[in-house]
Design a protein around this motif. Structure first.
Motif, PDB file in Angstrom:
ATOM      1  N   ALA A 116       0.760  -1.156  -0.035  1.00 27.55           N
ATOM      2  CA  ALA A 116       0.128   0.169  -0.173  1.00 27.55           C
ATOM      3  C   ALA A 116       0.906   1.277  -0.003  1.00 27.55           C
ATOM      4  CB  ALA A 116      -0.915   0.178   1.354  1.00 27.55           C
ATOM      5  N   TYR A 117       2.166   1.033   0.478  1.00 32.36           N
ATOM      6  CA  TYR A 117       2.989   2.317   0.752  1.00 32.36           C
ATOM      7  C   TYR A 117       3.316   3.041  -0.724  1.00 32.36           C
ATOM      8  CZ  TYR A 117       3.929   0.959   5.110  1.00 32.36           C
ATOM      9  OH  TYR A 117       3.778   0.635   6.736  1.00 32.36           O
ATOM     10  N   TYR A 118       3.677   2.141  -1.789  1.00 34.95           N
ATOM     11  CA  TYR A 118       3.989   2.497  -2.990  1.00 34.95           C
ATOM     12  C   TYR A 118       3.380   1.917  -4.129  1.00 34.95           C
ATOM     13  CZ  TYR A 118       7.480   5.273  -0.219  1.00 34.95           C
ATOM     14  OH  TYR A 118       8.170   5.977   0.750  1.00 34.95           O
ATOM     15  N   GLY A 119       2.502   1.212  -4.026  1.00 38.75           N
ATOM     16  CA  GLY A 119       1.683   0.493  -4.887  1.00 38.75           C
ATOM     17  C   GLY A 119       1.301   1.336  -6.190  1.00 38.75           C
ATOM     18  N   GLY A 120       1.718   1.028  -7.323  1.00 35.45           N
ATOM     19  CA  GLY A 120       1.373   1.536  -8.590  1.00 35.45           C
ATOM     20  C   GLY A 120       2.460   2.604  -9.077  1.00 35.45           C
ATOM     21  N   GLN A 121       3.399   2.806  -8.154  1.00 35.45           N
ATOM     22  CA  GLN A 121       4.439   3.997  -8.378  1.00 35.45           C
ATOM     23  C   GLN A 121       5.484   3.314  -9.431  1.00 35.45           C
ATOM     24  OE1 GLN A 121       4.592   7.274  -6.712  1.00 35.45           O
ATOM     25  NE2 GLN A 121       2.812   7.028  -5.702  1.00 35.45           N
ATOM     26  N   ARG A 122       6.023   4.009 -10.216  1.00 32.92           N
ATOM     27  CA  ARG A 122       7.363   3.647 -10.883  1.00 32.92           C
ATOM     28  C   ARG A 122       8.604   4.582 -10.512  1.00 32.92           C
ATOM     29  NH1 ARG A 122       6.312   2.539 -16.899  1.00 32.92           N
ATOM     30  NH2 ARG A 122       5.537   0.647 -15.704  1.00 32.92           N
ATOM     31  N   TYR A 123       9.375   3.793  -9.920  1.00 34.26           N
ATOM     32  CA  TYR A 123      10.684   4.547  -9.525  1.00 34.26           C
ATOM     33  C   TYR A 123      11.945   3.962 -10.654  1.00 34.26           C
ATOM     34  CZ  TYR A 123       9.194   6.158  -5.093  1.00 34.26           C
ATOM     35  OH  TYR A 123       8.845   6.923  -3.962  1.00 34.26           O
ATOM     36  N   VAL A 124      12.534   4.783 -11.031  1.00 35.55           N
ATOM     37  CA  VAL A 124      13.868   4.714 -11.852  1.00 35.55           C
ATOM     38  C   VAL A 124      14.853   4.869 -10.740  1.00 35.55           C
ATOM     39  CG1 VAL A 124      15.289   5.405 -13.625  1.00 35.55           C
ATOM     40  CG2 VAL A 124      12.982   5.289 -14.038  1.00 35.55           C
ATOM     41  N   VAL A 125      15.769   3.997 -10.472  1.00 42.76           N
ATOM     42  CA  VAL A 125      16.963   4.071  -9.432  1.00 42.76           C
ATOM     43  C   VAL A 125      18.026   4.095 -10.105  1.00 42.76           C
ATOM     44  CG1 VAL A 125      17.827   3.476  -7.368  1.00 42.76           C
ATOM     45  CG2 VAL A 125      15.334   3.101  -7.859  1.00 42.76           C
ATOM     46  N   ASP A 126      18.780   5.304 -10.146  1.00 43.10           N
ATOM     47  CA  ASP A 126      20.214   5.146 -10.901  1.00 43.10           C
ATOM     48  C   ASP A 126      21.208   4.856  -9.765  1.00 43.10           C
ATOM     49  OD1 ASP A 126      22.705   6.470 -11.751  1.00 43.10           O
ATOM     50  OD2 ASP A 126      21.670   7.979 -12.948  1.00 43.10           O
ATOM     51  N   TYR A 127      21.762   3.633  -9.952  1.00 41.06           N
ATOM     52  CA  TYR A 127      22.788   3.577  -9.063  1.00 41.06           C
ATOM     53  C   TYR A 127      24.063   2.575  -9.433  1.00 41.06           C
ATOM     54  CZ  TYR A 127      20.724  -1.288  -8.244  1.00 41.06           C
ATOM     55  OH  TYR A 127      20.177  -2.334  -8.275  1.00 41.06           O
ATOM     56  N   SER A 128      25.168   2.500  -8.611  1.00 40.75           N
ATOM     57  CA  SER A 128      26.355   2.131  -9.100  1.00 40.75           C
ATOM     58  C   SER A 128      26.949   3.078 -10.137  1.00 40.75           C
ATOM     59  CB  SER A 128      26.218   0.927  -9.575  1.00 40.75           C
ATOM     60  OG  SER A 128      27.676   0.319  -9.924  1.00 40.75           O
ATOM     61  N   SER A 129      26.567   2.965 -11.197  1.00 43.23           N
ATOM     62  CA  SER A 129      26.823   3.885 -12.388  1.00 43.23           C
ATOM     63  C   SER A 129      28.139   4.360 -12.435  1.00 43.23           C
ATOM     64  CB  SER A 129      26.011   5.339 -12.072  1.00 43.23           C
ATOM     65  OG  SER A 129      24.585   4.980 -12.113  1.00 43.23           O
ATOM     66  N   PRO A 130      29.366   3.355 -12.419  1.00 40.90           N
ATOM     67  CA  PRO A 130      30.659   3.892 -12.430  1.00 40.90           C
ATOM     68  C   PRO A 130      31.185   4.348 -14.020  1.00 40.90           C
ATOM     69  CG  PRO A 130      30.505   1.395 -12.680  1.00 40.90           C
ATOM     70  CD  PRO A 130      29.004   1.926 -12.606  1.00 40.90           C
TER      71      PRO A 130
END
Ligand code: ARG
Length: 585
Positions: A116-130
């Motif tokens: 219920a907290y973030y249902g239906g939300q799309r997150y793009v997470v940019d990590y590591s990215s060396p």
């Protein structure tokens, strides 16, 4: 009242409804239910204070009115008291605690509740990215480990997470790299350890450009050729990137990290002209000394430090690519939220990127996603300076992980010399990698932290070995009883928690939803670490004080239930942090 996962949200909803019945202006009232100081209850609603104050009402009287309007089933579930000037406290009744614990009996049910907290939300997470053509060193671990934990947490809380490794695979370093490759390479070394050789070539070429202006010219010419699409240089560029990717992939696999995309900087090359056009068309960017820059006049700190979106030589830069990346993630991925992880040194860049994006999107009528720069401090050595090898080089991530496993193997061998070597290796892998990972997550990410082997591998304190051991301890309780911790039969017919230790453990367990909410809202995994550490401690006290296999069946069932839920919550939490679990140690 039903025992939904997020009891705070359920209480909030009930209070909101009751507000109308109590004669409050319901639309102007927010109950503000949050976890309470455990001495006063499990939850507290603070909303009455502000509401009453704004209307010059007596807050205590308003709280009394509201409490009187609460439905009967809520009072069956909670003890409700009014404290101080008008806080409303809610303490879970033992029967409610029991029902809540029974309802949340496996990871799937926990996840369903948290969704219920973030249902239906799309997150793009940019990590590591060396950046390509450089070895990963110890400093790179923070983005990976914190980023992966954040992805797992968001996913657990219902978000649709897209993991994007934004590799630095384009830029001026390729002029030097290609020049170095063409003029200085050592084929044998390239075969043996390609990434190491690339790193050497870059350093050698960089030094040569500094001492010899003709080399600098030549390296620039190689870069121009690459940018103009010269076939030979493009092929070399691809080769260099492939070498890097292969080396990165081995570390990612070792750490259980899998990206959905690896859209590096070069991916945005053909998307940059649109950025120049739109920055100018919206009037955001102006020409300044030949460069195209964005000044945020309202922002005193950036008055003298504009956001440069095109350099005076006409070339693009980090800012241009990041603007294009922002747009791609908004348009192509339809992101509701974008998260980028880097160390704090890039804070100004991302602040300016976000300032610019907000104005740009507003002018163009683009849908604005949420944006979060998740920044973190440095890893320090015992001397309080950035951690280095004895010879002063950065420590390679590869060797750090090897050393972690080796040291853990030594510890395990010391503790359990009779286990077969394969088992000890297996345990050392989980403990060693887990220790490095957990040490990084357990601190507030905004601070620097001192890396110390003794401390992170200690079986005491807020460490991976302590928590992994706590997990195996609960497993061994069930093993000794010949019971499966997931089997429900043993916990059926449980009585409500009653003793001090039963109640303390049950209430600690019921605190998980609030901790997950805070951890994900703030994108700070250390909140979850602290909770798991406290849960393990609460369990220890419970287990030291209470015998599990007692005569009375309902009490025995309750205590087994508390053991089973402790195990489930510890395993679920540690898994979210990226640790690999063991059943024995
Ligand atoms: N490659 C950059 C670095 O090593 C990090 C990139 C982070 N992501 C971004 N979209 N700028 O510092």
């Amino acid at each position: 009242m039903d025992v939904t996962f997020n009891l705070a949200a359920a209480l909030d909803a009930v209070l909101q409804t009751a507000a109308g019945a109590a004669g409050l202006e319901a639309t102007a009232f927010a109950p503000d239910v949050r976890p309470a100081d455990p001495r006063h209850g499990d939850f507290q609603a603070n909303g009455v204070l502000g509401y009453a104050k704004a209307r010059k009402l007596n807050p205590r009287a308003t709280a009394e009115q509201l409490v009187a309007a609460l439905p009967a089933d809520l009072r069956e579930g909670f003890d409700v008291t009014i404290a101080g000037p008008g806080f409303i406290n809610f303490a879970l009744k033992p029967a409610t605690l029991l029902a809540w614990l029974q309802a949340h009996d496996d990871a799937a049910h926990l996840k369903a509740g948290a969704s219920a907290y973030y249902g239906g939300q799309r997150y793009v997470v940019d990590y590591s990215s060396p950046n390509t053509a450089k070895q990963l060193h110890v400093g790179h671990i923070r983005s990976m480990v914190i980023g992966e934990a954040i992805c797992r947490l968001l996913e657990f809380c219902g978000a649709d997470v897209i993991r994007d490794n934004h590799i630095g695979d384009w830029g001026t370093q390729f002029g030097k790299l290609i020049w170095g490759y063409k003029n200085l390479r050592d084929e044998a070394a390239l075969d043996r350890d390609p990434l190491e050789e690339l790193e050497r070539l870059y350093k050698a070429a960089d030094a040569a450009t500094k001492s010899d202006p003709t080399v600098l010219e030549a390296a620039r010419a190689e870069l121009v050729k690459l940018q103009q699409g010269d076939a030979e240089n493009l092929a070399l560029w691809q080769k260099i990137n492939a070498i890097s990717s292969g080396a990165f992939a081995r570390i990612y696999e070792r750490l259980g990290i899998k990206f959905d995309h690896e859209l590096g900087e070069s991916f945005y090359n053909d998307k940059l002209p649109r950025i120049y056009t739109e920055m100018q068309e919206t009037g955001l960017a102006t020409e300044s000394q030949g460069a195209l820059v964005v000044f945020p006049p309202e922002h005193p700190r950036f008055k003298t430090q504009p956001f440069i979106v095109r350099k005076s030589d006409g070339a693009s830069n980090y800012a241009t690519t990041d603007l294009a990346t922002m747009l791609y993630r908004t348009e192509h991925f339809q992101a509701d939220a974008i998260i980028v992880l880097t160390d704090t040194r890039q804070s100004d860049h991302f602040e300016q990127l976000w300032l610019t994006t907000q104005k740009w999107y507003a002018q163009k009528g683009y849908r604005l996603p949420r944006f979060e720069h998740v920044s973190f401090g440095s890893i320090l050595g015992d001397d309080g300076k950035a951690i280095k090898t004895r010879s002063g080089d950065p420590i390679r991530l590869q060797s750090l992980l090897d050393e972690a496993e080796e040291r853990a193997f030594g510890l395990v061998t010391e503790k359990s010399p009779d286990l077969p070597e394969a088992d000890r290796r297996e345990i050392a892998n989980a403990v060693g990698l887990g220790a490095v990972r957990y040490a990084d997550l357990a601190q507030n990410r905004s601070s620097d932290y001192v890396f110390n082997w003794e401390k992170i591998l200690s079986f005491d304190g807020n460490t991976a070995p302590y928590l992994l051991y706590a997990v195996t301890r609960v497993h061994s309780i069930f093993r000794k009883l010949g019971l499966d911790p997931c089997a429900v039969a043993a916990t059926a017919g449980a009585s409500a928690p009653e003793s001090e230790h039963e109640l303390a453990l049950a209430r600690k367990l019921a605190g998980l939803p609030a901790v997950l909410a805070t951890t994900t809202a703030q994108l700070r995994p250390h909140f979850l670490c602290t909770y798991l550490y406290e849960l393990a401690g609460t369990f220890s006290s419970f287990y030291a004080a209470e015998k599990v296999l007692v005569e009375e069946a309902p009490v025995r069932a309750l205590r087994l239930l508390l053991c089973a839920r402790t195990l489930l919550f510890l395993e679920t939490g540690l898994n979210l942090l990226g640790l690999r679990m063991l059943t024995r140690m």
